[in-house]
Scaffold this motif. Structure first.
Motif, short mmCIF file in Angstrom:
data_model
loop_
_atom_site.label_atom_id
_atom_site.label_comp_id
_atom_site.label_asym_id
_atom_site.label_seq_id
_atom_site.Cartn_x
_atom_site.Cartn_y
_atom_site.Cartn_z
N ASN A 79 -14.48 -16.73 40.99
CA ASN A 79 -14.61 -18.01 40.29
C ASN A 79 -15.99 -18.08 39.63
O ASN A 79 -17.00 -18.14 40.35
N PRO A 80 -16.07 -18.10 38.30
CA PRO A 80 -17.39 -18.18 37.64
C PRO A 80 -18.17 -19.44 38.01
O PRO A 80 -19.41 -19.40 38.00
N ALA A 81 -17.49 -20.53 38.33
CA ALA A 81 -18.21 -21.75 38.72
C ALA A 81 -18.95 -21.54 40.04
O ALA A 81 -20.10 -21.97 40.20
N THR A 148 -13.12 -29.29 41.74
CA THR A 148 -14.22 -28.32 41.70
C THR A 148 -15.41 -28.79 42.52
O THR A 148 -16.05 -27.99 43.21
N ALA A 149 -15.71 -30.08 42.47
CA ALA A 149 -16.82 -30.61 43.28
C ALA A 149 -16.56 -30.38 44.76
O ALA A 149 -17.45 -29.94 45.50
N GLY A 150 -15.35 -30.66 45.19
CA GLY A 150 -15.01 -30.46 46.60
C GLY A 150 -15.06 -29.00 47.01
O GLY A 150 -15.53 -28.67 48.10
N PHE A 181 -3.28 -33.40 46.04
CA PHE A 181 -3.99 -34.68 45.88
C PHE A 181 -4.72 -34.81 44.55
O PHE A 181 -5.27 -35.86 44.25
N THR A 182 -4.71 -33.75 43.71
CA THR A 182 -5.26 -33.88 42.36
C THR A 182 -4.12 -33.80 41.34
O THR A 182 -3.18 -33.02 41.53
N SER A 183 -4.24 -34.56 40.29
CA SER A 183 -3.19 -34.58 39.27
C SER A 183 -3.11 -33.27 38.50
O SER A 183 -2.07 -32.95 37.91
N SER A 184 -4.20 -32.50 38.49
CA SER A 184 -4.25 -31.25 37.74
C SER A 184 -3.70 -30.06 38.53
O SER A 184 -3.61 -28.96 37.99
N THR A 185 -3.36 -30.27 39.78
CA THR A 185 -2.98 -29.23 40.75
C THR A 185 -4.11 -28.23 40.99
O THR A 185 -3.87 -27.08 41.34
N SER A 186 -5.35 -28.67 40.81
CA SER A 186 -6.53 -27.95 41.26
C SER A 186 -6.66 -26.53 40.73
O SER A 186 -6.56 -25.56 41.48
N PHE A 187 -6.92 -26.40 39.43
CA PHE A 187 -7.32 -25.09 38.91
C PHE A 187 -8.71 -24.75 39.47
O PHE A 187 -8.89 -23.72 40.08
N ALA A 188 -9.70 -25.62 39.22
CA ALA A 188 -11.05 -25.54 39.80
C ALA A 188 -11.71 -24.18 39.60
O ALA A 188 -12.52 -23.76 40.42
N ASN A 189 -11.39 -23.51 38.49
CA ASN A 189 -11.84 -22.14 38.31
C ASN A 189 -11.72 -21.76 36.84
O ASN A 189 -10.60 -21.60 36.33
N PRO A 190 -12.83 -21.59 36.11
CA PRO A 190 -12.75 -21.25 34.69
C PRO A 190 -12.01 -19.94 34.40
O PRO A 190 -11.25 -19.86 33.43
N ALA A 191 -12.21 -18.91 35.22
CA ALA A 191 -11.55 -17.63 34.97
C ALA A 191 -10.05 -17.75 35.15
O ALA A 191 -9.25 -17.27 34.31
#
Length: 253
Positions: A79-81, A148-150, A181-191
């Motif tokens: 994960n680049p982040a 991503t914050a979590g 619990f997130t509407s985006s289904t938690s990608f949380a990862n730019p790559a």
């Protein structure tokens, strides 16, 4: 803790080996996400909720295993982040990734993610094509900030409190929960976000949604860092232990 900084850095696996681990780990992660999404579509074509359950379950289990396999080599960032935060925090104490390491990790992760989508498509005999699934609503972007914050807070808290041994199940569990619990289904990862462009399936994302998603993820990473330093001001000293400690002496040569 990191008084012998030069020793610790030289005791890590060489950068090329860590890059290979990041490439393979991120590729396999996207294979799991995209492949299980395709399988879910085929197995449960009329039940989106069940598709998400199948997709999230595979991701939880697969991510846990990948962290255990590749963590001792590269830290299992995938994960680049996470790599960016590792570099930023490390500048405060002389630990963590170097700038060259950050660039190498980010390129390896992104190429790995793209290859994972292509391979998953091939396994299920689905042609590789650009996704048409638009996701960049305000709710989805807010979800990416939260996810991503979590994730950043969790990973670096475990390192700061010397509980890195729990990273594999903890990160897997968090991502699995954030699917729901997130509407985006938690990608949380730019790559992973970029990789999922290349599969027009359940797990795909349209290219037009990607810049906003990545921006939201970077904002989330910054929020996570702020919370981390508020709660654990000395967290930067353990940057080398993210996601798992990765010393060459701990890996059988």
């Amino acid at each position: 803790m990191w008084v012998k900084l030069g020793f610790m850095i030289s005791n890590q696996p060489p950068l090329w080996r860590r890059a290979v681990a990041e490439f393979l780990g991120t590729s396999l992660l996207v294979m799991i996400v995209v492949g299980s999404g395709i399988a879910a579509q085929q197995l449960s074509p009329n039940d989106v909720g069940l598709q998400l359950l199948q997709n999230s379950t595979a991701t939880v289990l697969g991510l846990t295993v990948l962290i255990l396999v590749f963590g001792p080599i590269s830290g299992a960032h995938f994960n680049p982040a996470v790599s960016l935060v590792d570099w930023v925090l490390g500048r405060r104490s002389g630990t963590g990734l170097t700038l060259a390491g950050l660039g190498t990790y980010a390129v390896s992760q992104t190429l790995g993610a793209i290859s994972g989508s292509v391979y998953a498509n091939a396994m299920f005999e689905v042609g590789t094509s650009i996704s048409t699934k638009d996701r960049a609503s305000s709710g989805h972007l807010l979800g990416e900030v939260v996810a991503t914050a979590g994730l950043v807070l969790l990973i670096f808290t475990l390192a700061a409190t010397q509980r890195g041994v729990l990273a594999a199940p903890a990160v897997g569990a968090y991502i699995g929960a954030a699917y729901w619990f997130t509407s985006s289904t938690s990608f949380a990862n730019p790559a992973v976000t970029i990789g999922r462009i290349f599969s027009d399936t359940f797990a795909g994302i349209a290219p037009g949604s990607v810049p906003a998603f990545i921006l939201a993820q970077l904002v989330g990473a910054a929020v996570g860092v702020g919370l981390l330093l508020l709660l654990f001001p000395s967290a930067g000293r353990t940057a080398d232990d993210v996601v798992l400690p990765h010393e060459a002496g701990r890996v059988a040569s």
